[in-house]
Scaffold this motif. Structure first.
Motif, PDB file in Angstrom:
ATOM      1  N   THR A   1       0.915  -1.217   0.172  1.00 41.41           N
ATOM      2  CA  THR A   1      -0.068   0.007  -0.042  1.00 41.41           C
ATOM      3  C   THR A   1       0.861   1.139   0.078  1.00 41.41           C
ATOM      4  OG1 THR A   1      -1.853  -1.417   1.384  1.00 41.41           O
ATOM      5  CG2 THR A   1      -1.777   1.284   1.119  1.00 41.41           C
TER       6      THR A   1
ATOM      7  N   ARG B   1       2.323   1.664  -3.233  1.00 39.16           N
ATOM      8  CA  ARG B   1       1.419   2.175  -4.371  1.00 39.16           C
ATOM      9  C   ARG B   1       1.024   3.420  -4.227  1.00 39.16           C
ATOM     10  NH1 ARG B   1      -4.036  -1.044  -4.254  1.00 39.16           N
ATOM     11  NH2 ARG B   1      -4.352   0.539  -2.276  1.00 39.16           N
ATOM     12  N   ASP B   2       0.523   3.657  -3.076  1.00 39.84           N
ATOM     13  CA  ASP B   2      -0.221   4.907  -2.694  1.00 39.84           C
ATOM     14  C   ASP B   2       0.566   5.991  -1.609  1.00 39.84           C
ATOM     15  OD1 ASP B   2      -2.615   3.619  -3.845  1.00 39.84           O
ATOM     16  OD2 ASP B   2      -3.235   3.096  -2.147  1.00 39.84           O
TER      17      ASP B   2
ATOM     18  N   VAL C   1       0.545   5.656   1.269  1.00 41.60           N
ATOM     19  CA  VAL C   1      -0.299   5.649   2.562  1.00 41.60           C
ATOM     20  C   VAL C   1       0.155   4.980   3.733  1.00 41.60           C
ATOM     21  CG1 VAL C   1      -2.732   5.495   3.370  1.00 41.60           C
ATOM     22  CG2 VAL C   1      -2.409   6.368   1.118  1.00 41.60           C
TER      23      VAL C   1
END
Length: 343
Positions: A329, A332-333, A335
């Motif tokens: 995560t 990818r983001d 976050v």
């Protein structure tokens, strides 16, 4: 493929059954630059990300792949660590996880350290796995000890709960209070141990990977048992996990020559695991949180005098997929919060 009629936009699950496709399905035409448009023989046209295709084929590195483990000893070992405030941001969490995946453990300092705080701390990384020890378990000297961890005795390097199926993936130990003399924590890289044995005693290494060992925990209220080789590898020869607990293992019958190699290998493995050359050592201080891969990292402690003060740790377990999901995560983001969707 990114078509909304092929994949659910939220969970990316297929909206069709692959078995319903024609048996003779084939590609008719490919076009495009930034994204490939692929025409299939059944008339369907789909769009594909070229980079994703290269990753799937193994021709490009997966940007979400967790960092490669790096073997370490006392001479090359570093303690991946961060202050609690640093892991609130994506960069700090990413750096901490990178150290965890490469070294098999990490330390977070300055955490809240009241009883029960570990519950929220551990859930930053994954769901807590409850066992017969409870959701959280307390480690301190007890008059009637159901485990040697609840005494002041020194503990040899070991992995936790080798008798379970599956073995807990990741362990946390959280220091609430420590004013005793002694009781230093030790960590050892199982990857370095198995690599060294494979190098200097390959026949012993093979015996450790081939001969199943029965592990059993037996009390008045709980009997947990499983059998497995001490060292497990995947089909590419990479280490899957190590089980080592010298006071809980029972060797199964085998040919005498195989047993000779196994016992020699186990003796070598245990001696190396408790050799300062392979160990890193540090004192537990209030607010220190140790996170370690229980399938790779061995841990132990020096003896302590329980009458010289108080030493209170809390522990718990989570599975491997929590930190792996968090890493993906983040990559990818960017976050730093772990998703909580139900599977």
């Amino acid at each position: 493929m990114s078509e909304p009629d092929a994949l659910d936009p939220l969970n990316h699950q297929r909206l069709y059954e692959p078995n319903d496709l024609p048996d003779d399905l084939r590609v008719i035409e490919i076009g495009g630059e930034d994204s490939f448009t692929v025409q299939f023989s059944d008339g369907y046209s789909g769009h594909f990300d070229p980079l994703r295709l290269l990753v799937e084929c193994g021709w490009e590195d997966d940007p979400e792949r967790t960092p490669t483990p790096v073997a370490w000893t006392n001479a090359s070992g570093e303690i991946p660590s961060a202050h609690f405030d640093e892991i609130d941001g994506a960069d700090g969490m990413r750096t901490l996880l990178e150290g965890f995946f490469t070294r098999g453990f990490c330390i977070i300092r300055g955490t809240p350290h009241e009883a029960g705080d570990l519950d929220a701390l551990a859930q930053r990384f994954g769901y807590i796995r409850e066992t017969n020890w409870g959701r959280l378990f307390d480690v301190y000297s007890k008059p009637v000890a159901t485990d040697l961890a609840y005494t002041g005795l020194a503990l040899a390097a070991h992995t936790d709960n080798p008798y379970r199926f599956p073995v807990p993936g990741i362990q946390f130990l959280h220091c609430l209070e420590n004013s005793v003399a002694g009781g230093f924590s030790t960590v050892v890289d199982g990857l370095a141990l198995v690599e060294r044995i494979a190098e200097i005693a390959p026949d012993e290494a093979r015996a450790l990977e081939e001969l199943p060992v029965r592990f059993r925990y037996d009390t008045s209220s709980c009997i947990v048992e499983d059998a497995s080789p001490l060292v497990e590898r995947d089909n590419l020869g990479r280490l899957i996990g190590l089980r080592l607990s010298s006071r809980l293992d029972y060797v199964l019958p085998a040919a005498p020559e195989q047993l000779d190699l196994f016992y020699a290998g186990r003796r070598r493995l245990q001696r190396m695991a408790n050799d300062p050359q392979f160990q890193l050592s540090f004192p537990f201080e209030p607010g220190l949180l140790l996170m370690m891969d229980n399938r790779r990292t061995l841990h132990g402690r020096t003896a302590f005098d329980g009458t010289s003060g108080k030493r209170h740790l809390q522990g718990c377990y989570i599975d491997h997929d929590g930190p792996r999901s968090l890493w993906r995560t983040l990559m990818r983001d960017g976050v730093a919060s772990l998703g909580r969707e139900a599977a």
